[in-house]
Write a protein that holds these residues in place. Structure first.
Motif, PDB file in Angstrom:
ATOM      1  N   SER A 182       0.743  -1.132   0.036  1.00 25.23           N
ATOM      2  CA  SER A 182       0.160  -0.018   0.021  1.00 25.23           C
ATOM      3  C   SER A 182       0.973   1.265   0.082  1.00 25.23           C
ATOM      4  CB  SER A 182      -1.022   0.044   1.231  1.00 25.23           C
ATOM      5  OG  SER A 182      -1.609   1.058   1.287  1.00 25.23           O
ATOM      6  N   PHE A 183       0.639   2.348  -0.929  1.00 22.66           N
ATOM      7  CA  PHE A 183       1.506   3.344  -0.918  1.00 22.66           C
ATOM      8  C   PHE A 183       0.747   4.137  -0.197  1.00 22.66           C
ATOM      9  CE2 PHE A 183       2.810   1.947  -5.158  1.00 22.66           C
ATOM     10  CZ  PHE A 183       4.214   2.449  -5.332  1.00 22.66           C
ATOM     11  N   ILE A 184       1.755   4.856   0.680  1.00 23.72           N
ATOM     12  CA  ILE A 184       1.312   5.892   1.567  1.00 23.72           C
ATOM     13  C   ILE A 184       1.716   7.375   0.979  1.00 23.72           C
ATOM     14  CG2 ILE A 184       1.992   7.230   3.940  1.00 23.72           C
ATOM     15  CD1 ILE A 184       2.519   4.151   4.965  1.00 23.72           C
ATOM     16  N   ARG A 185       2.905   7.340   0.305  1.00 23.38           N
ATOM     17  CA  ARG A 185       3.092   8.361  -0.665  1.00 23.38           C
ATOM     18  C   ARG A 185       3.933   7.505  -1.917  1.00 23.38           C
ATOM     19  NH1 ARG A 185       6.737  12.365   2.647  1.00 23.38           N
ATOM     20  NH2 ARG A 185       8.521  11.312   2.059  1.00 23.38           N
ATOM     21  N   ARG A 186       3.432   8.056  -2.908  1.00 24.73           N
ATOM     22  CA  ARG A 186       4.050   7.634  -4.488  1.00 24.73           C
ATOM     23  C   ARG A 186       4.795   8.684  -4.787  1.00 24.73           C
ATOM     24  NH1 ARG A 186       3.008   7.346  -9.935  1.00 24.73           N
ATOM     25  NH2 ARG A 186       3.332   5.326 -10.848  1.00 24.73           N
ATOM     26  N   ALA A 219      -3.741  10.672  15.891  1.00 19.91           N
ATOM     27  CA  ALA A 219      -4.916  10.024  16.825  1.00 19.91           C
ATOM     28  C   ALA A 219      -5.209   8.422  16.228  1.00 19.91           C
ATOM     29  CB  ALA A 219      -5.997  10.788  16.767  1.00 19.91           C
ATOM     30  N   VAL A 220      -5.340   8.482  14.718  1.00 19.68           N
ATOM     31  CA  VAL A 220      -5.599   7.087  14.161  1.00 19.68           C
ATOM     32  C   VAL A 220      -4.396   6.360  14.022  1.00 19.68           C
ATOM     33  CG1 VAL A 220      -6.284   6.132  12.104  1.00 19.68           C
ATOM     34  CG2 VAL A 220      -7.200   8.352  12.853  1.00 19.68           C
ATOM     35  N   ILE A 221      -3.191   6.907  13.751  1.00 17.91           N
ATOM     36  CA  ILE A 221      -1.948   6.124  13.641  1.00 17.91           C
ATOM     37  C   ILE A 221      -1.711   5.395  15.277  1.00 17.91           C
ATOM     38  CG2 ILE A 221       0.525   6.251  13.546  1.00 17.91           C
ATOM     39  CD1 ILE A 221      -0.201   8.228  11.180  1.00 17.91           C
ATOM     40  N   GLU A 222      -1.931   6.223  16.292  1.00 16.33           N
ATOM     41  CA  GLU A 222      -1.540   5.773  17.612  1.00 16.33           C
ATOM     42  C   GLU A 222      -2.745   4.631  18.060  1.00 16.33           C
ATOM     43  OE1 GLU A 222      -0.943   8.988  20.248  1.00 16.33           O
ATOM     44  OE2 GLU A 222       1.182   9.584  19.137  1.00 16.33           O
ATOM     45  N   GLY A 281      -8.287   7.743   2.609  1.00 16.53           N
ATOM     46  CA  GLY A 281      -7.145   7.827   3.728  1.00 16.53           C
ATOM     47  C   GLY A 281      -7.248   6.735   4.798  1.00 16.53           C
ATOM     48  N   VAL A 282      -8.668   6.370   5.360  1.00 13.76           N
ATOM     49  CA  VAL A 282      -8.636   5.676   6.361  1.00 13.76           C
ATOM     50  C   VAL A 282      -8.076   4.029   6.205  1.00 13.76           C
ATOM     51  CG1 VAL A 282     -10.329   4.483   8.306  1.00 13.76           C
ATOM     52  CG2 VAL A 282     -10.476   7.065   7.320  1.00 13.76           C
ATOM     53  N   TYR A 283      -8.396   4.029   4.862  1.00  9.75           N
ATOM     54  CA  TYR A 283      -7.887   2.487   4.477  1.00  9.75           C
ATOM     55  C   TYR A 283      -6.130   2.446   4.522  1.00  9.75           C
ATOM     56  CZ  TYR A 283     -12.580   0.637   3.363  1.00  9.75           C
ATOM     57  OH  TYR A 283     -13.726   0.123   3.709  1.00  9.75           O
ATOM     58  N   MET A 284      -5.358   3.404   4.710  1.00  8.10           N
ATOM     59  CA  MET A 284      -4.011   3.478   5.196  1.00  8.10           C
ATOM     60  C   MET A 284      -4.086   2.399   6.344  1.00  8.10           C
ATOM     61  SD  MET A 284      -2.270   5.503   3.437  1.00  8.10           S
ATOM     62  CE  MET A 284      -2.997   4.371   1.917  1.00  8.10           C
ATOM     63  N   ASN A 285      -5.040   2.123   7.174  1.00 11.23           N
ATOM     64  CA  ASN A 285      -5.184   1.395   8.243  1.00 11.23           C
ATOM     65  C   ASN A 285      -5.036  -0.071   7.859  1.00 11.23           C
ATOM     66  OD1 ASN A 285      -6.315  -0.194  10.271  1.00 11.23           O
ATOM     67  ND2 ASN A 285      -6.708   1.729  11.444  1.00 11.23           N
ATOM     68  N   GLU A 286      -3.899  -0.652   8.443  1.00  6.31           N
ATOM     69  CA  GLU A 286      -3.735  -2.064   7.608  1.00  6.31           C
ATOM     70  C   GLU A 286      -4.779  -3.243   8.209  1.00  6.31           C
ATOM     71  OE1 GLU A 286       0.138  -3.885   8.147  1.00  6.31           O
ATOM     72  OE2 GLU A 286       1.151  -1.786   8.445  1.00  6.31           O
ATOM     73  N   PHE A 318     -12.828  -1.910  18.642  1.00  9.03           N
ATOM     74  CA  PHE A 318     -13.282  -1.019  17.880  1.00  9.03           C
ATOM     75  C   PHE A 318     -13.013  -1.243  16.678  1.00  9.03           C
ATOM     76  CE2 PHE A 318     -12.485   3.204  15.611  1.00  9.03           C
ATOM     77  CZ  PHE A 318     -13.943   3.668  15.426  1.00  9.03           C
ATOM     78  N   HIS A 319     -11.880  -1.549  16.142  1.00 12.36           N
ATOM     79  CA  HIS A 319     -11.441  -1.917  14.847  1.00 12.36           C
ATOM     80  C   HIS A 319     -12.187  -2.996  14.227  1.00 12.36           C
ATOM     81  CE1 HIS A 319      -7.916   0.504  15.411  1.00 12.36           C
ATOM     82  NE2 HIS A 319      -7.436   0.611  13.904  1.00 12.36           N
ATOM     83  N   SER A 320     -12.439  -3.870  15.054  1.00 12.65           N
ATOM     84  CA  SER A 320     -13.113  -4.986  14.553  1.00 12.65           C
ATOM     85  C   SER A 320     -14.594  -4.861  14.495  1.00 12.65           C
ATOM     86  CB  SER A 320     -13.254  -6.323  15.678  1.00 12.65           C
ATOM     87  OG  SER A 320     -11.884  -6.711  15.928  1.00 12.65           O
ATOM     88  N   THR A 321     -15.131  -3.865  14.890  1.00 17.24           N
ATOM     89  CA  THR A 321     -16.666  -3.559  14.995  1.00 17.24           C
ATOM     90  C   THR A 321     -16.765  -2.850  13.568  1.00 17.24           C
ATOM     91  OG1 THR A 321     -16.724  -3.063  17.376  1.00 17.24           O
ATOM     92  CG2 THR A 321     -18.368  -2.001  15.796  1.00 17.24           C
ATOM     93  N   ILE A 322     -15.682  -1.809  13.145  1.00 16.30           N
ATOM     94  CA  ILE A 322     -15.660  -1.243  11.935  1.00 16.30           C
ATOM     95  C   ILE A 322     -15.780  -2.071  10.603  1.00 16.30           C
ATOM     96  CG2 ILE A 322     -14.829   0.646  10.564  1.00 16.30           C
ATOM     97  CD1 ILE A 322     -16.338   1.781  13.069  1.00 16.30           C
ATOM     98  N   VAL A 323     -14.925  -3.289  10.813  1.00 11.63           N
ATOM     99  CA  VAL A 323     -14.809  -4.342   9.856  1.00 11.63           C
ATOM    100  C   VAL A 323     -16.047  -4.912   9.579  1.00 11.63           C
ATOM    101  CG1 VAL A 323     -13.654  -6.370   9.389  1.00 11.63           C
ATOM    102  CG2 VAL A 323     -12.275  -4.383  10.141  1.00 11.63           C
TER     103      VAL A 323
END
Length: 771
Positions: free
Chosen positions: A388-392, A634-637, A721-726, A692-697
């Motif tokens: 997954s590219f974060i920056r290309r 906040a999302v990364i942490e 951008g939220v799909y940067m979340n592995e 929480f992550h499992s709930t959103i999935v």
């Protein structure tokens, strides 16, 4: 003449990355190996070559050419132009002069790392390029960053200022030499040279590199001119140096990338899979996000983050800095003032970085195009390894994305954050290097410069400009007011969906699960948790996150605690004020009352369906991050607590509502259950984050499945951008696949706003074709 009776002449054109990569000498040698005569030349449309001999020899020649091209070449097509009778006047094989008269259709070669053969020469005391920091050949070195025109010949690069010495010119002219027509070819006699200075004086010391190594080892901060711009560099093992760089750069928390001397050193500090090693050692040399190991590296390099951005040396200078035993790992972070673009000019570096850098390691070879390091994350998506590219950017730009069908020529100007440009021609969409956030005039000027340069390099004359729907975006308004071309505004999330469709070459209707932070919606509110149905020419909103308020508008982006309070009010009303939550200890009683009144009375609030903000709010609610110092902190942490472990667990409660024909994810039960857990004494942040992550999935997949059943559409694209979340990405792919739904994500461009220009082009093209 009898022996030539069955011989013919065939002319071919090769397209792709075929200039500046040793393609002509490759064709020359291959033709001789196959006992063919003919010629080869560069022109603005690619590489044109003719070979003559028997049909069998020619067929074998073409087969070998396609199967084993030069290391940096990437052939997209080899097409026959014409066939003629054998020409006995053509003797041997010749490399003809480049022809620049035709329309440009070749691909500008990206920058590439220095090859092993050149590094061996740099380390050989008997080689005339021993310790020379600008060594290169046809298989390696700078390309896009030094090019100013096509075809790719030395006069069209910043190397035009350096006249080759006799020895270099002999190599350049020898078809059998590895440096045949290597445009940046040079040596210490005739080529670029290093410069070393501080803000007061230039150091004339002959051994500049030894001095730079010594200063790094002593904890000094160096501004180092690399291939696409300046880096700020320090000894990564020196915690005092790391803290000093943070202080001077005003970068409190965002992770620093590090450069390590070799792959063995990378494995000392991080877990490196087979696939990640392949990325690290690839010619593109991206920064790869790796899972950290316990080591002696300072925690402050990447605080509250299980990942470490790691790269290997890409330029000869990098190898030379590591060539002594002083250092094995250094910080290499983009040299810029916060929110401004990376600096790439010597005088600007000295003027603007004098309060940050102690010393400047520069050179006298100009960079024509700034080009930041690319950033990539490798992950396992439903059992399939992918990236997954974060920056290309460097190493990949401006290589195009093939979209299968011929489209109109469009200039897409992206969004206002993580901006990239795109230009289309034929079946290809060319993406620019990373430009960044358009928060100041310098960044905006970089956007305009890149737009002009790409049009010139690629010889593309766009018919329209595609921009974002947001009425306040400076870039879109600028082109509407200053360009003679019509401007087509594209809804932000439609562009995300179209981007994912385009790189996966989908042209039938799809379901788009589009999760990001901010995008201007058709109803004038801020969208960001969207389920769309449609294609390039249209879309309908089939679902979304239940709207909630952003307290103070953009202040909520910087202060996730405002989002948390808004979510609490949404779930509990004014009773939220009396909840004995630890969250409230991060703000004063007055702030708490003001925030809740703002939410209750809708004072200075903006309605949103943003999934990114929901993640922010939950991050603050469970005590991970209340205020951010960098984008998506906040999302990364919050994801960082999962420590790259992607196993799902029990989800929180949620409800799916039917509102105005849309499936709506009600987040209030999620918030209520998180609060219940917190008040019950469950304070394990990692567990709460995983739930929480499992709930959103689970909710995401259930909504997609409902829409699929209703519409009959069996393909889902994931973007935003939220799909940067592995965790979110890999588990969503896995669960949708188990429901027999085809699922597509972004692998060739970022799913964040760095890939949105691709989608803008596809939507604009579809709108143009309506009329």
């Amino acid at each position: 003449m009898e022996k030539y009776i069955n011989n013919i002449l065939k002319c071919y054109r090769a397209n792709g990355v075929v200039q500046g990569v040793g393609f002509r000498p490759f064709v020359h040698k291959l033709a001789l190996d196959h006992n063919l005569t003919g010629w080869v030349l560069n022109d603005s449309r690619g590489v044109l070559f003719a070979v003559q001999g028997s049909q069998g020899l020619i067929d074998n020649f073409i087969k070998t050419l396609k199967k084993n091209p030069p290391p940096l070449a990437l052939i997209t097509s080899v097409k026959e132009e014409y066939t003629k009778e054998f020409d006995s006047d053509i003797i041997g094989f010749k490399v003809l002069k480049s022809d620049s008269s035709a329309d440009v259709r070749t691909i500008v070669p990206p920058d590439a790392h220095v090859c092993d053969e050149c590094i061996a020469e740099v380390n050989d005391p008997d080689n005339r390029r021993f310790q020379y920091p600008f060594i290169n050949c046809t298989n390696c070195g700078p390309r896009y960053s030094i090019i100013n025109g096509m075809p790719y010949d030395r006069p069209s690069t910043s190397m035009r200022d350096f006249e080759m010495c006799y020895q270099c010119n002999s190599e350049y002219s020898d078809i059998a030499d590895r440096r045949y027509h290597a445009q940046p070819n040079a040596c210490s006699t005739c080529g670029p040279k290093l410069l070393y200075c501080d803000s007061n004086k230039i150091y004339q010391d002959k051994n500049i590199l030894e001095l730079a190594r010594l200063h790094l080892a002593q904890g000094k901060i160096l501004a180092i001119k690399s291939i696409g711009g300046f880096h700020l560099s320090i000894n990564a093992e020196d915690e005092d140096a790391v803290n000093e760089l943070r202080k001077r750069k005003k970068r409190d928390s965002k992770a620093f990338a590090v450069m390590v001397s070799d792959i063995e050193t990378a494995k000392k500090y991080a877990e490196v899979s087979f696939e990640e090693e392949a990325l690290l050692t690839s010619p593109q040399r991206p920064i790869v996000l790796l899972k950290k190991k316990n080591s002696n590296l300072p925690r402050s390099l990447a605080p509250n983050n299980p990942n470490l951005g790691v790269m290997l040396p890409s330029a000869p200078l990098h190898y030379l800095l590591f060539s002594k035993s002083y250092l094995s790992v250094v910080v290499m972070t983009s040299a810029n003032i916060s929110s401004y673009p990376t600096i790439y000019k010597n005088d600007v570096a000295v003027d603007n970085l004098c309060d940050i850098a102690d010393y400047f390691l520069m050179n006298d070879r100009d960079i024509y195009t700034r080009n930041d390091d690319s950033v990539i994350c490798h992950f396992n998506e439903g059992g399939n390894n992918n990236v997954s590219f974060i920056r290309r950017s460097k190493g990949y730009a401006p290589f195009p994305i093939n979209v299968k069908s011929s489209i109109e020529s469009v200039l897409a100007i992206g969004a206002e954050l993580k901006t990239t440009l795109a230009l289309s021609k034929g079946e290809d969409v060319y993406l620019s290097q990373h430009i960044g956030d358009l928060k100041n005039e310098e960044s905006f000027s970089s956007l305009l410069e890149s737009a002009d340069k790409m049009q010139e390099l690629l010889s593309i004359k766009p018919k329209v400009v595609a921009g974002d729907l947001h009425p306040g975006f400076h870039s879109t308004r600028y082109f509407e007011e200053n360009s003679e071309l019509p401007v087509i505004r594209v809804q932000h999330h439609h562009a995300h969906m179209a981007s994912c469709m385009a790189e996966n070459q989908l042209d039938e209707p799809v379901i788009g699960s589009i999760f990001d932070g901010t995008g201007y919606g058709l109803d004038g509110t801020i969208w960001g948790g969207e389920f769309l149905v449609g294609g390039y020419d249209h879309f309908e909103r089939a679902g979304h996150l239940l709207p909630f308020s952003l307290l103070g508008g953009d202040k909520s982006v910087k202060e996730p605690i405002r989002v948390a309070v808004s979510l609490l009010h949404s779930a509990f009303g004014m009773e939220a004020e009396s909840l004995p939550l630890q969250l409230y200890e991060a703000i004063s009683e007055d702030e708490k009352r003001v925030f809740l009144k703002m939410a209750d009375r809708k004072i200075n609030t903006f309605i949103t369906t943003s999934m990114g903000r929901l993640f922010d709010g939950v991050s603050s609610l469970i005590g991970v991050c209340h205020k951010i110092n960098y984008d998506a902190q906040a999302v990364i942490e919050l994801e960082g607590l999962l420590n790259k472990n992607h196993e799902t667990t029990d989800s929180f409660s949620y409800e799916l509502l039917e509102i105005n024909g849309c499936v709506v994810l009600d987040h209030r039960p999620i918030i209520r259950e998180i609060v219940h857990e917190l008040l019950s004494g469950i304070t394990d942040k990692a567990l709460l984050s995983r739930r929480f992550h499992s709930t959103i999935v689970k909710a995401n997949c259930e909504i997609c499945h409902k829409i699929s059943q209703k519409t009959g559409i069996k393909k889902v694209v994931l973007s935003g951008g939220v799909y940067m979340n592995e965790f979110l990405l890999s588990n969503t792919i896995k669960e949708l696949s188990e429901k027999n739904i085809g699922v597509f994500n972004q692998r060739l461009v970022p799913s964040n706003d760095g890939g949105i220009a691709l989608g803008q082009i596809m939507v604009a093209n579809a709108q143009m074709n309506k009329f």
